[in-house]
Design an enzyme around this catalytic site. Sequence first.
Site, PDB file in Angstrom:
ATOM      1  N   SER A  13     -56.175 -11.681 -11.685  1.00 23.38           N
ATOM      2  CA  SER A  13     -57.598 -12.031 -11.630  1.00 23.38           C
ATOM      3  C   SER A  13     -58.239 -11.365 -10.427  1.00 23.38           C
ATOM      4  CB  SER A  13     -57.790 -13.551 -11.549  1.00 23.38           C
ATOM      5  OG  SER A  13     -57.228 -14.059 -10.350  1.00 23.38           O
ATOM      6  N   ASN A  69     -60.264 -11.916 -15.437  1.00 21.13           N
ATOM      7  CA  ASN A  69     -59.014 -12.670 -15.385  1.00 21.13           C
ATOM      8  C   ASN A  69     -58.310 -12.525 -16.734  1.00 21.13           C
ATOM      9  OD1 ASN A  69     -57.885 -15.646 -16.338  1.00 21.13           O
ATOM     10  ND2 ASN A  69     -57.173 -15.005 -14.324  1.00 21.13           N
ATOM     11  N   TYR A  70     -57.040 -12.127 -16.703  1.00 20.52           N
ATOM     12  CA  TYR A  70     -56.241 -12.082 -17.936  1.00 20.52           C
ATOM     13  C   TYR A  70     -54.907 -12.752 -17.657  1.00 20.52           C
ATOM     14  CZ  TYR A  70     -59.903  -9.196 -19.748  1.00 20.52           C
ATOM     15  OH  TYR A  70     -61.141  -8.771 -20.160  1.00 20.52           O
ATOM     16  N   ARG A  71     -54.509 -13.647 -18.549  1.00 20.26           N
ATOM     17  CA  ARG A  71     -53.389 -14.528 -18.253  1.00 20.26           C
ATOM     18  C   ARG A  71     -52.576 -14.866 -19.506  1.00 20.26           C
ATOM     19  NH1 ARG A  71     -58.274 -16.830 -18.267  1.00 20.26           N
ATOM     20  NH2 ARG A  71     -58.638 -18.570 -19.694  1.00 20.26           N
ATOM     21  N   GLY A 113     -48.409 -28.063  -5.207  1.00 17.87           N
ATOM     22  CA  GLY A 113     -47.857 -26.932  -4.487  1.00 17.87           C
ATOM     23  C   GLY A 113     -48.648 -25.647  -4.621  1.00 17.87           C
ATOM     24  N   SER A 114     -49.790 -25.700  -5.288  1.00 16.72           N
ATOM     25  CA  SER A 114     -50.583 -24.486  -5.468  1.00 16.72           C
ATOM     26  C   SER A 114     -51.189 -24.048  -4.131  1.00 16.72           C
ATOM     27  CB  SER A 114     -51.700 -24.715  -6.486  1.00 16.72           C
ATOM     28  OG  SER A 114     -52.540 -25.778  -6.069  1.00 16.72           O
ATOM     29  N   ARG A 115     -51.509 -22.755  -4.058  1.00  7.49           N
ATOM     30  CA  ARG A 115     -52.040 -22.194  -2.822  1.00  7.49           C
ATOM     31  C   ARG A 115     -53.572 -22.204  -2.885  1.00  7.49           C
ATOM     32  NH1 ARG A 115     -53.495 -17.700   0.062  1.00  7.49           N
ATOM     33  NH2 ARG A 115     -52.667 -17.708   2.175  1.00  7.49           N
ATOM     34  N   HIS A 164     -66.315 -10.426 -12.269  1.00  3.48           N
ATOM     35  CA  HIS A 164     -65.092 -11.238 -12.313  1.00  3.48           C
ATOM     36  C   HIS A 164     -64.298 -10.861 -13.547  1.00  3.48           C
ATOM     37  CE1 HIS A 164     -63.393 -14.729 -14.599  1.00  3.48           C
ATOM     38  NE2 HIS A 164     -62.636 -14.792 -13.515  1.00  3.48           N
TER      39      HIS A 164
END
Length: 332
Positions: free
Chosen positions: A122, A138-140, A289-291, A136
């Site tokens: 992203s 984002n590819y997921r 736990g994500s940043r 912007h």
Amino acid sequence: WSCSSWKRRGRCAAPLPHWTPAPPSLSTPGRGRKVRGVCEGRPELGHPRGQRQPRRRVILVLAGGGGISCVLQDGEVFEKAGVNVSVVYGLLSEEAARQMRSRGKSLKAKDGKLPFCAMGVSSVIHPKNPHVPTMHFNYRYFEIEEADGTKQWWFGGGTDLTPTYLNEEDAVHFHKTLKEACDKHDLKLYPKYKKWCDDYFFIKHRGERRGIGGIFFDDMDSPSKEEVFQFVKSCAKAVVPCYVPIVKRHCHDSFTPEEKLWQQLRRGRYVEFNLVYDRGTKFGLLTPGSRIESILMSLPLTARWEYMHTPPESSKEAEILEVLRNPKDWVH
């Protein structure tokens, strides 16, 4: 696209996009150094020699997967530009699972646990000049293992443009490039995903869109994993040709303090959407736990809110608001 191989070997089997992190010495301001990362290979979008280099941070996250977050800040063209590449895995939080079920996902947990794996790339770019739009993409890919061992998978993503001022030539170029990428796979995809983008990036409490759209899709799991992956790659390859020509066209345009003020107000709307409605931001904040720094990378460096600010009728500011309230068909 293999989640099990990531967990087994501690890395992703599928090659991540080429990225060469700069050595630590490049993380501090200096003279005569080439900007890398977001502007690698495109010095015209970075800093000339003798200018102060932007602060650049490279972070490797090891717990629960890995990734790289690169942020270019205080640049000559880009006030803030960031890229996240990540492969993460773990157990879905109850709130994240509830969010997915609200979209129609039938998720069968085992002992209340839902293992997941997600990977993607992203980027958000906030230019300094108010005549250069924010972009912007984002590819997921997302995969969940249910209680009986079966796996649900889907792709999602999109690319969208958020101008401060309307330039119809830019809007047509942006949408036409994305349409050509979609049309290679199915002529029905662009109109479907263009409408989805307009609907998704809607700031309900303002009654307007975040920008002039582009394409957006989610939960794409047919006709096959390989076919969807090829479509996603076509969309990702369209990012540079749909956006960079616009940046080059306007990055040296002159602007007034009043135009800069309007850019700051529009960025306020960008922040409102991302924090209140964006599913990716909410999922990240709900994932243990994500940043947080990487999740909030999408926010602009500066923004502004003014009480009851209304632009004059027939002004350039009112012109963009009309399009944000009533989306246009840019390619027909």
